[in-house]
Design an enzyme around this catalytic site. Sequence first.
Site, PDB file in Angstrom:
ATOM      1  N   TYR A 136       0.810  -1.221   0.000  1.00 36.36           N
ATOM      2  CA  TYR A 136       0.000   0.000   0.000  1.00 36.36           C
ATOM      3  C   TYR A 136       0.845   1.274   0.000  1.00 36.36           C
ATOM      4  O   TYR A 136       0.301   2.371  -0.102  1.00 36.36           O
ATOM      5  CB  TYR A 136      -0.941   0.014   1.204  1.00 36.36           C
ATOM      6  N   HIS A 182      -4.651   6.187  -0.900  1.00 38.22           N
ATOM      7  CA  HIS A 182      -5.259   5.996   0.418  1.00 38.22           C
ATOM      8  C   HIS A 182      -4.237   6.170   1.543  1.00 38.22           C
ATOM      9  O   HIS A 182      -4.622   6.404   2.686  1.00 38.22           O
ATOM     10  CB  HIS A 182      -5.877   4.602   0.489  1.00 38.22           C
ATOM     11  N   PHE A 202      -5.595  -1.312   9.351  1.00 40.10           N
ATOM     12  CA  PHE A 202      -6.291  -1.093   8.088  1.00 40.10           C
ATOM     13  C   PHE A 202      -7.250   0.078   8.276  1.00 40.10           C
ATOM     14  O   PHE A 202      -7.741   0.350   9.365  1.00 40.10           O
ATOM     15  CB  PHE A 202      -6.979  -2.341   7.520  1.00 40.10           C
ATOM     16  N   ASN A 231     -10.348   1.043   7.631  1.00 37.61           N
ATOM     17  CA  ASN A 231     -11.710   1.083   8.162  1.00 37.61           C
ATOM     18  C   ASN A 231     -11.799   0.707   9.641  1.00 37.61           C
ATOM     19  O   ASN A 231     -12.890   0.673  10.196  1.00 37.61           O
ATOM     20  CB  ASN A 231     -12.649   0.199   7.322  1.00 37.61           C
ATOM     21  N   ASN A 291     -14.162   5.795   5.145  1.00 38.27           N
ATOM     22  CA  ASN A 291     -14.315   4.736   6.147  1.00 38.27           C
ATOM     23  C   ASN A 291     -13.372   4.870   7.338  1.00 38.27           C
ATOM     24  O   ASN A 291     -13.739   4.517   8.458  1.00 38.27           O
ATOM     25  CB  ASN A 291     -14.169   3.356   5.505  1.00 38.27           C
TER      26      ASN A 291
END
Length: 185
Positions: free
Chosen positions: A14, A19, A64, A66, A112
């Site tokens: 990631y 994000h 993560f 959310n 989120n």
Amino acid sequence: MKLIVGLGNPGAKYDGTRHNVGFDVVDAVARRLNIEIKQSKANGLYGEGRIDGEKIFLLKPQTFMNRSGESVRPFLEYYNMEVEDLLVIYDDLDLPVGKIRLRQKGSAGGHNGMKSLIAHLGTSDFKRIRVGVDRPAPGETVVQHVLGRYRPEEKDAISEAIDLSAEAAEAFTKKPFLEVMNTFN
């Protein structure tokens, strides 16, 4: 004490995604303030330092996106910090790449990670820096977009936005937030 949190997803796959721009900003703040982010607590990686005698924490939740609130709330509680001492940095689809917006409070806006923070903190009344990552291209889903990387023509703009956000986050540790907003918005 102040806590600066960057939202993102853990793991090398990631790194550099839209994000994870919150993580990128926190890393930039760490470089500016010579803080190493290598300690672990409350499901997050963190580092600490001092500015003008005040303790500053930088946190990258490892839960993560959310589930970010599952890291931030316990971290605040462990150090007996208030929500007023919190600044959250995250990606925003509604701003073009390269733009940032500072706010004293607000809704999750469909994000989120912010939904999780609001749910776990019991309030949306905390400071934030939204970093623009733009809307998905035609035919691209939101998930593909936010988990994707920047196009070559966006790299200068996002780099500048990360630097500006890091400068604003550092200012948050020294000045009233309204003054910081007036400077950086």
